[in-house]
Design a protein around this motif. Structure first.
Motif, PDB file in Angstrom:
ATOM      1  N   GLN A   1      26.644  43.541  39.579  1.00 20.09           N
ATOM      2  CA  GLN A   1      27.713  44.528  39.739  1.00 20.09           C
ATOM      3  C   GLN A   1      28.526  44.257  40.998  1.00 20.09           C
ATOM      4  N   LEU A   2      29.849  44.290  40.841  1.00 23.02           N
ATOM      5  CA  LEU A   2      30.786  44.171  41.958  1.00 23.02           C
ATOM      6  C   LEU A   2      31.600  45.454  42.024  1.00 23.02           C
TER       7      LEU A   2
ATOM      8  N   ILE B   1      38.842  42.006  43.094  1.00 20.56           N
ATOM      9  CA  ILE B   1      37.852  42.009  42.012  1.00 20.56           C
ATOM     10  C   ILE B   1      38.523  42.162  40.648  1.00 20.56           C
TER      11      ILE B   1
ATOM     12  N   ALA C   1      37.800  39.636  37.724  1.00 17.94           N
ATOM     13  CA  ALA C   1      37.377  40.146  36.413  1.00 17.94           C
ATOM     14  C   ALA C   1      38.257  39.586  35.297  1.00 17.94           C
TER      15      ALA C   1
ATOM     16  N   ARG D   1      29.428  43.417  35.754  1.00 20.26           N
ATOM     17  CA  ARG D   1      29.973  44.790  35.748  1.00 20.26           C
ATOM     18  C   ARG D   1      30.862  44.953  36.974  1.00 20.26           C
ATOM     19  N   PHE D   2      32.106  45.339  36.745  1.00 19.22           N
ATOM     20  CA  PHE D   2      33.062  45.543  37.827  1.00 19.22           C
ATOM     21  C   PHE D   2      33.343  47.040  37.957  1.00 19.22           C
ATOM     22  N   SER D   3      33.461  47.514  39.202  1.00 17.33           N
ATOM     23  CA  SER D   3      33.534  48.954  39.453  1.00 17.33           C
ATOM     24  C   SER D   3      34.637  49.275  40.452  1.00 17.33           C
ATOM     25  N   TRP D   4      35.417  50.301  40.146  1.00 18.72           N
ATOM     26  CA  TRP D   4      36.435  50.806  41.062  1.00 18.72           C
ATOM     27  C   TRP D   4      36.114  52.264  41.341  1.00 18.72           C
TER      28      TRP D   4
ATOM     29  N   ALA E   1      30.473  35.889  42.010  1.00 16.83           N
ATOM     30  CA  ALA E   1      30.433  36.390  40.635  1.00 16.83           C
ATOM     31  C   ALA E   1      29.937  35.311  39.675  1.00 16.83           C
TER      32      ALA E   1
END
Length: 517
Positions: A278-279, A302, A306, A319-322, A480
């Motif tokens: 996860q980033l 990111i 992505a 998994r990319f997260s904002w 990543a």
């Protein structure tokens, strides 16, 4: 790790352009060369995202703060790009306490002798003689000041009074007066709520008076539970207002209410769902400005990574997260982690955080996973040191200097560390001051802030250092890819609960706490 980073000196310039098509970077049936795949991420694409975030802020009052139309537009932009790239996108809503001071407050003594007190402005650019407390209500009142269980002169030790902490303190209080209370023992919220319940038209809380507790009092009323003005002031002014016969004009212009905001979570359609890499980066700005370095830079980096990796069939799930409402105390990432089951936590093998990766007077900082810098700061969970070493290796092969930075709890890695998830990431500095040693490594100017526009209106697209952005984007892409394909992820398979959460809570969060008690 099963990968060897083969990045020569040319990678530093290669990161400035799209060098290899993905078909060349990832031949069918083969694991990629991380350096080759990282070079397919174009910093020019990151700048395009930053320009879009700037345009969104420009169209929405100069801000992208959580709970505002600027944040909504930012979230919609990110989610749309991710859906188009092929990710499974989840928009995760949560409620939070929103507060905005719309204009300068007013506090002036009407009697016995008129005096106007200087306010702390809403952007906090200077410290005035009084400060509107976070979650103060709005109002305009002129009324007599009535002291509530004050201890004057103050006791020798802090918290030597219980002014306003009990409902009984307000026995005999005249409804419609302004309640004057002293810092001590209980929270500002409790004092303000008790005053409102007693019929007060406004609240002034002054500092207690011991050494270190005399200056203008800045703080928070906790949450939107009071509708009357609540301000803090210094001990000297509090003493002055406590004199018999004082009449005060108090005015605050605020919005204090519960609102809903959203995180954006994007899952790759590839990879082992039991091994999630996860980033994350926070997407919100402060109310005072567009937040292009803080943290458009991490969010845009990111997003570009992505999009570039969307069609790459990684071994592990990316998994990319904002995150939203980071600027209010890591609220988005805390909500996300709190909603994870124990099984979901165990499937999250590591978390990488990118908050401010393009500061104009930058240093290239890597989160110190094992306190190898010996500062005494909390180390990350097992596996965090390996993440630190990966980023160190990236910069080393570029012959690019780097320094460590502590896990202080100021950004969104905090909730992940708190449940034992190995964590790491990159940072280029905020309001801290650059050292002479850092100037020798990175250039720039020693003795000045890494980002002199931190949390200000001038944090625009002009506040971004392109070299730092390119170097860090390459590092993000490399991590990543390495972790996306690794058979040997950092950390133990089963993570016990750690004491890191309690350790981190002892350190200030992202500069949004206030004096309390």
């Amino acid at each position: 790790m099963r990968f060897t980073l083969r990045m020569g000196a040319g990678v530093a310039t290669a990161t400035a352009a799209l060098v290899l098509p993905l078909a060349q970077a990832v031949p069918a049936g083969a694991d990629p060369d991380p350096a080759a795949l990282a070079r397919t991420v174009a910093p020019g694409g990151v700048k395009e995202h930053l320009q879009k975030l700037q345009e969104i802020a420009n169209a929405n009052g100069g801000t992208r703060a959580a709970g505002t139309p600027g944040y909504t537009a930012s979230r919609e932009y990110v989610a749309a790009r991710l859906k188009k790239a092929g990710y499974k996108v989840t928009v995760q809503p949560f409620d939070f306490a929103f507060f905005e001071e719309k204009s300068n407050a007013v506090m002036e003594r009407v009697a016995p002798a008129p005096r106007v007190y200087a306010p702390t402005p809403p952007d906090g650019s200077s410290v005035g003689e009084f400060d509107t407390m976070t979650y103060s209500g709005a109002g305009d009142v002129t009324a007599a000041v009535q002291g509530v269980d004050l201890v004057l002169p103050p006791s020798p030790a802090p918290n030597g009074n219980t002014s306003g902490c009990e409902a009984s303190d307000f026995a005999g209080f005249t409804a419609g007066n302004i309640a004057l209370m002293q810092r001590g023992t209980c929270s500002f919220q409790q004092k303000a709520e008790n005053a409102q319940a007693a019929g007060a038209a406004g609240v002034v809380i002054f500092n207690e008076g011991q050494p270190g507790r005399t200056d203008t009092l800045a703080g928070t009323a906790g949450e939107p539970t009071v509708s009357i003005p609540v301000v803090g002031t210094s001990f000297a002014i509090g003493q002055e207002l406590a004199a018999a016969g004082t009449v005060l004009h108090l005015k605050t212009d605020t919005i204090s209410e519960m609102r809903t905001t959203e995180n954006v979570i994007a899952d790759s359609r590839w990879g082992d769902p039991n091994k999630v890499v996860q980033l994350g980066a926070h997407l919100d700005s402060v109310l005072a400005g567009p937040g292009i370095n803080d943290n458009g830079s991490g969010s845009a980096a990111i997003l570009e990574v992505a999009e570039t990796l969307a069609k790459v069939p990684t071994r592990n799930k990316l998994r990319f997260s904002w995150w939203s409402a980071e600027e209010l105390g890591l609220l988005g990432s805390e909500h996300y982690v709190a909603t994870l089951s124990a099984e979901e936590q165990a499937r999250t093998k590591l978390y990488l955080n990118f908050d401010m990766v393009a500061s104009p007077n930058y240093s290239l900082m890597i989160y110190d996973g094992d306190d190898s810098d010996a500062t005494g700061a909390p180390a990350g969970p097992e596996g965090s040191a390996e993440i630190e070493k990966l980023f160190e290796k990236y910069f080393d092969v570029l012959r690019q200097g780097h320094v460590g930075t502590d896990f202080t709890g100021r950004s969104d890695y905090g909730p992940f560390i708190g449940v034992g998830i190995p964590s790491g990431g990159l940072f280029t500095g905020a309001e801290g001051i650059k050292t002479a040693a850092e100037q020798a490594l990175f250039g720039g100017t020693a003795g000045q802030a890494y980002d002199s526009c931190y949390h200000q209106a001038c944090d625009t697209i002009a506040n971004v250092n392109d070299k730092a952005l390119a170097l860090n984007t390459g590092a993000i892409a490399t991590a990543a890819v390495v972790y996306g394909f690794s058979r040997d992820l950092p950390g133990p398979d089963q993570r016990p609960a750690t004491a890191a959460r309690s350790a981190l809570k002892s350190v200030a969060d992202h500069d949004h706490g206030g004096l309390d008690r």
